[in-house]
Design a protein around this motif. Structure first.
Motif, PDB file in Angstrom:
ATOM      1  N   ALA A 135       1.153  -1.160   0.068  1.00 51.65           N
ATOM      2  CA  ALA A 135      -0.383  -0.035  -0.082  1.00 51.65           C
ATOM      3  C   ALA A 135       0.936   1.351  -0.180  1.00 51.65           C
ATOM      4  O   ALA A 135       0.493   2.217  -0.583  1.00 51.65           O
ATOM      5  N   PHE A 136       1.969   1.291   0.799  1.00 51.77           N
ATOM      6  CA  PHE A 136       3.124   2.257   0.470  1.00 51.77           C
ATOM      7  C   PHE A 136       3.361   2.407  -0.853  1.00 51.77           C
ATOM      8  O   PHE A 136       3.386   3.971  -1.319  1.00 51.77           O
ATOM      9  N   ALA A 137       3.984   1.394  -1.155  1.00 53.22           N
ATOM     10  CA  ALA A 137       4.723   1.647  -2.317  1.00 53.22           C
ATOM     11  C   ALA A 137       3.629   2.077  -4.194  1.00 53.22           C
ATOM     12  O   ALA A 137       3.583   3.085  -4.151  1.00 53.22           O
ATOM     13  N   THR A 138       2.959   1.527  -3.460  1.00 52.58           N
ATOM     14  CA  THR A 138       1.432   2.370  -4.615  1.00 52.58           C
ATOM     15  C   THR A 138       1.158   3.831  -4.618  1.00 52.58           C
ATOM     16  O   THR A 138       0.908   3.739  -4.833  1.00 52.58           O
ATOM     17  N   GLN A 139       0.693   4.290  -2.467  1.00 47.64           N
ATOM     18  CA  GLN A 139       0.852   5.890  -1.906  1.00 47.64           C
ATOM     19  C   GLN A 139       1.578   6.179  -2.860  1.00 47.64           C
ATOM     20  O   GLN A 139       2.194   7.266  -3.796  1.00 47.64           O
ATOM     21  N   ALA A 140       3.230   6.080  -2.991  1.00 47.04           N
ATOM     22  CA  ALA A 140       4.192   6.467  -3.057  1.00 47.04           C
ATOM     23  C   ALA A 140       4.246   7.161  -4.781  1.00 47.04           C
ATOM     24  O   ALA A 140       4.713   8.085  -5.423  1.00 47.04           O
ATOM     25  N   GLN A 141       3.705   5.556  -5.364  1.00 46.17           N
ATOM     26  CA  GLN A 141       3.978   5.604  -6.549  1.00 46.17           C
ATOM     27  C   GLN A 141       2.593   6.949  -7.084  1.00 46.17           C
ATOM     28  O   GLN A 141       2.961   7.537  -8.359  1.00 46.17           O
ATOM     29  N   ASN A 142       2.161   6.946  -7.205  1.00 45.86           N
ATOM     30  CA  ASN A 142       0.621   8.242  -6.931  1.00 45.86           C
ATOM     31  C   ASN A 142       0.923   9.437  -6.950  1.00 45.86           C
ATOM     32  O   ASN A 142       1.103  10.001  -7.272  1.00 45.86           O
ATOM     33  N   HIS A 143       1.344   9.719  -5.768  1.00 47.58           N
ATOM     34  CA  HIS A 143       2.192  10.552  -5.067  1.00 47.58           C
ATOM     35  C   HIS A 143       3.363  11.566  -6.686  1.00 47.58           C
ATOM     36  O   HIS A 143       3.309  12.794  -6.853  1.00 47.58           O
ATOM     37  N   GLU A 144       3.638  10.400  -6.894  1.00 50.50           N
ATOM     38  CA  GLU A 144       4.912  10.330  -8.225  1.00 50.50           C
ATOM     39  C   GLU A 144       4.291  10.982  -9.366  1.00 50.50           C
ATOM     40  O   GLU A 144       4.134  12.227 -10.039  1.00 50.50           O
ATOM     41  N   GLN A 145       3.512  10.276  -9.505  1.00 56.90           N
ATOM     42  CA  GLN A 145       2.788  10.340 -10.364  1.00 56.90           C
ATOM     43  C   GLN A 145       1.724  11.853 -10.588  1.00 56.90           C
ATOM     44  O   GLN A 145       2.104  12.563 -11.758  1.00 56.90           O
ATOM     45  N   ASN A 146       1.430  12.374  -9.500  1.00 58.76           N
ATOM     46  CA  ASN A 146       0.364  13.442  -9.249  1.00 58.76           C
ATOM     47  C   ASN A 146       1.410  14.745  -8.837  1.00 58.76           C
ATOM     48  O   ASN A 146       1.189  15.987  -9.509  1.00 58.76           O
ATOM     49  N   LEU A 147       2.778  14.445  -8.601  1.00 65.98           N
ATOM     50  CA  LEU A 147       3.685  15.518  -8.350  1.00 65.98           C
ATOM     51  C   LEU A 147       4.279  15.972 -10.563  1.00 65.98           C
ATOM     52  O   LEU A 147       4.491  17.484 -11.163  1.00 65.98           O
ATOM     53  N   ARG A 148       4.179  14.533 -11.045  1.00 66.83           N
ATOM     54  CA  ARG A 148       4.989  15.066 -12.709  1.00 66.83           C
ATOM     55  C   ARG A 148       3.620  16.123 -13.413  1.00 66.83           C
ATOM     56  O   ARG A 148       3.273  16.954 -13.716  1.00 66.83           O
TER      57      ARG A 148
END
Lengths: 451, 451
Positions: free
Chosen positions: B10-23
């Motif tokens: 869940a953490f990993a998914t969340q981090a990925q989600n953040h990464e995409q949103n920052l982009r």
């Protein structure tokens, strides 16, 4: 245990010593720095200095004298034959017979381009976004036309160098690729993220055995206008007239100044920039800044009495812009003399606030340089990453040194790059000085710690 | 074990989600950004906007309309009474009877200063380097004279804000301190590291119960000249004439725009700048940039469909420059309404390339924000350090939010700060956009992760 403690304490003392010396380096650059007055002379008294020009010769002599005046141990010239391309009278670019009427637009011949001569060139224009598109269009759509390469730099890149890298093939290779399909000329969208009417020059490379066609860059505003004009009337034509030509090679020089190492004089650390510039503006950011920073980096050692163990060499490379003859010759001679280069650091990304270094080396070397982060962070040098060193030092690669590029803030570089706007007033004194001090700081650590 | 794995994933998914949103955030700012056209309007159509001026009222209305036009959930004005200081006709500064003859020099009245009126002020000048020196000199050396505060900003600081902080007491407190010893006027060396002939204004604060004496700033070149003139002839006099005065307070406003939180609408994250500017130049860097970046930061959420959990508030604070009434009123109302602010982020250091954030918070909160480093590093936000949030958000301190200042590159800020040179052409579009995106990125992470 005692030995370990003593070793630990020696490390701590050494780190403290480094800390103090870095502070000394920055203080010297920020309070008694010479980079700014040197750049003022180079930019305002000498001006632009394309390879083979009289002003390039003046720049050789000026930087030689400056390094002598700072008391470097040895200053000398390294002969190098350079191409001698001349622009001739100002270019003409004209949209003819468009739906919007005829209109002159700002263009600038690409470096190394052949000229159209006074008769000019009039032809229809076909717009493409990539070299690949040429193949799809084929000879039947391209022959007898001017190819207009209009793929913009991608603004989504944070580092503008990546945006430049992603669009540069159109300028460098575009004209020869287009000529293979029978194109008679090329127009390139200027390589910049700025939206204005200033065209950007830069070199093309003609492919051996392919017809050499004349090529110009058009400004970003002009490119958008031309694109709209073509869409409105495909039969629209473009007139270009350029008077550039390639003359016979000329004898020129790399300028080299050394501070002799006290312990390992046969190990070399190079710090450099390129002395030639395009023949518009005054080449303050590209690359007057890098040259004066390289001299300043070595001068700082001399002025502060920080004695290097290894030999420091400031190198003013000649002919980066349209031939790389200086960089190649430097590497050839270094190999011939079997000189041991442990690192080469180039500044060729403008005189803006330094943010760190891009490093092309083994993983161990990169990790070693990164291990100095806490010493560099107080100077806001926080980006120490794998990267590209620089065009002039790259030919040294097979001799093994770490190739390092000073990484200044990149946002404004391509606003000025290769244009009439690359002038001294665009350089901030402190930003330039911080870059010079950052270079001195890194070569200090490399010299002290080895790589 | 499975639970742990699921949590990890869940953490990993969340981090990925953040990464995409920052982009997504950066892409929006760099390709469809509105900060630059907003600043163009604010700077070129409205211009400078000192508290109480008609143009300050125009700026209130413009930013209100912009936030409405972007579809913010709620846009409203918060009343605040502001001081109304006016400069009147242009100042005169004149070195009289020096060894070098008489000479007009560029001066500018300090904000909040009383004027000399048309009769002007003529007196001998005594130069000091610090407030402490006044006590040593005493009444016998100071009475009846103009005190000239001439301690320069220290160029050895890497962050120019520290150099400013180290010299600012002379401007803010100098006039009242000098008046305690009978001084009749004050001249302040301009607070800048640039060596040129442009004087810098900025506010003084008169101490209650001390005689109010007129005060001007002189340029750095002028300060050096004045210093030489005094040394050459101690009987030299200085004539200053200023027409400034403080009028009765005027009703003005903070402008507030909100995007409602989807999960925790009663938790607030503030992002702001100050809408007032000095009455010279057009206040593009100080602090038009911060205002349009704050609006842009919230607009990006709306435009990209990234829904905040907490309520985001863009606040245009009024009267930072000479009273801080807006910042104080905002904090007072927040406390009165018992609003829970978890963070406040201000941009008030110019529209230059962002390098990170300065954070005033608990150690835990600082560590939490620093734990997002790897998400921010791709955007070259590499300096996440303990620091100062900003003048306008500082009054919120006792209500507990993290106070955060956007930290742009500082080298050029004090070249323009509080002068006729703080104008729109000094702002680079991409640098401004990157700052706005950086603010949006940080409030995004704060909103998603909490503090």
């Amino acid at each position: 245990m005692l030995a370990a403690l003593l070793l630990l304490s020696a490390f701590a003392t050494q780190a403290q010593n480094h800390e103090q010396n870095l502070r000394t380096i920055f203080d010297e650059a920020l309070t008694k720095g010479q980079s700014y007055p040197m750049l003022e002379y180079l930019s305002l008294k000498i001006g632009h200095r394309l390879s083979g020009s009289p002003s390039a010769a003046a720049a050789v002599e000026y930087t030689r004298q400056q390094m002598e005046s700072y008391g470097f141990d040895q200053v000398y010239l390294q002969e190098v034959m350079v191409p001698h391309w001349v622009r001739g009278q100002k270019e003409i670019g004209r949209i003819v017979n468009s739906k919007f009427g005829s209109q002159d637009v700002n263009v600038i011949a690409l470096g190394n381009s052949v000229g159209t001569g006074p008769e000019g060139l009039l032809a229809e224009v076909i717009e493409v976004q990539s070299l690949e598109e040429l193949e799809k269009l084929g000879k039947k759509n391209i022959e007898g036309k001017i190819v207009f390469f209009n793929r913009p730099m991608d603004p989504k890149h944070i580092h503008t160098g990546h945006a430049y890298g992603g669009a540069g093939d159109q300028r460098v290779k575009g004209p020869s690729e287009a000529a293979k399909y029978g194109a008679v000329g090329a127009i390139n969208r200027s390589l910049t993220l700025a939206q204005n009417d200033t065209p950007h020059t830069g070199s093309l490379i003609y492919e051996e055995g392919v017809a050499q066609i004349p090529a110009v860059a058009i400004s970003t505003v002009g490119a958008d206008y031309l694109s709209r004009s073509i869409k409105a009337n495909k039969a629209m034509k473009f007139y270009m007239e350029t008077h550039c030509e390639m003359l016979p090679d000329v004898l020129s020089y790399n300028v080299i100044g050394e501070l002799k190492g006290s312990e390992l004089p046969n190990e070399y650390i190079v710090v450099g920039g390129h002395l030639d510039s395009w023949d518009v503006g005054d080449g303050s950011h590209d690359d007057g800044a890098g040259c004066v920073q390289a001299i300043e980096a070595v001068r700082i050692f001399k002025a502060t009495g920080i004695r290097p163990k290894r030999t420091l060499r400031a190198v003013m490379f000649m002919n980066e812009e349209n031939g790389l003859r200086g960089g190649n010759e430097y590497a050839r001679v270094a190999k011939e003399k079997d000189e041991k280069h442990i690192a080469a650091l180039e500044s060729d990304s403008g005189g803006f606030t330094p943010r760190g270094f891009g490093i092309k080396s083994s993983e161990e070397t990169l990790a070693k340089i990164q291990s100095w982060s806490s010493l560099l962070a107080p100077y806001d040098l926080r980006k120490i990453v794998k990267g590209y060193g620089g065009a002039d030092i790259n030919p040294l690669e097979d001799q093994g040194p770490a190739l390092i590029g000073l990484m200044p803030d990149s946002q404004r570089y391509f606003d000025y790059h290769h244009t009439t706007d690359d002038t001294f007033d665009k350089v901030n004194k402190r930003e330039l000085e911080l870059g010079a001090a950052s270079m001195a700081a890194l070569i200090y650590l490399i010299d002290q710690e080895g790589l």
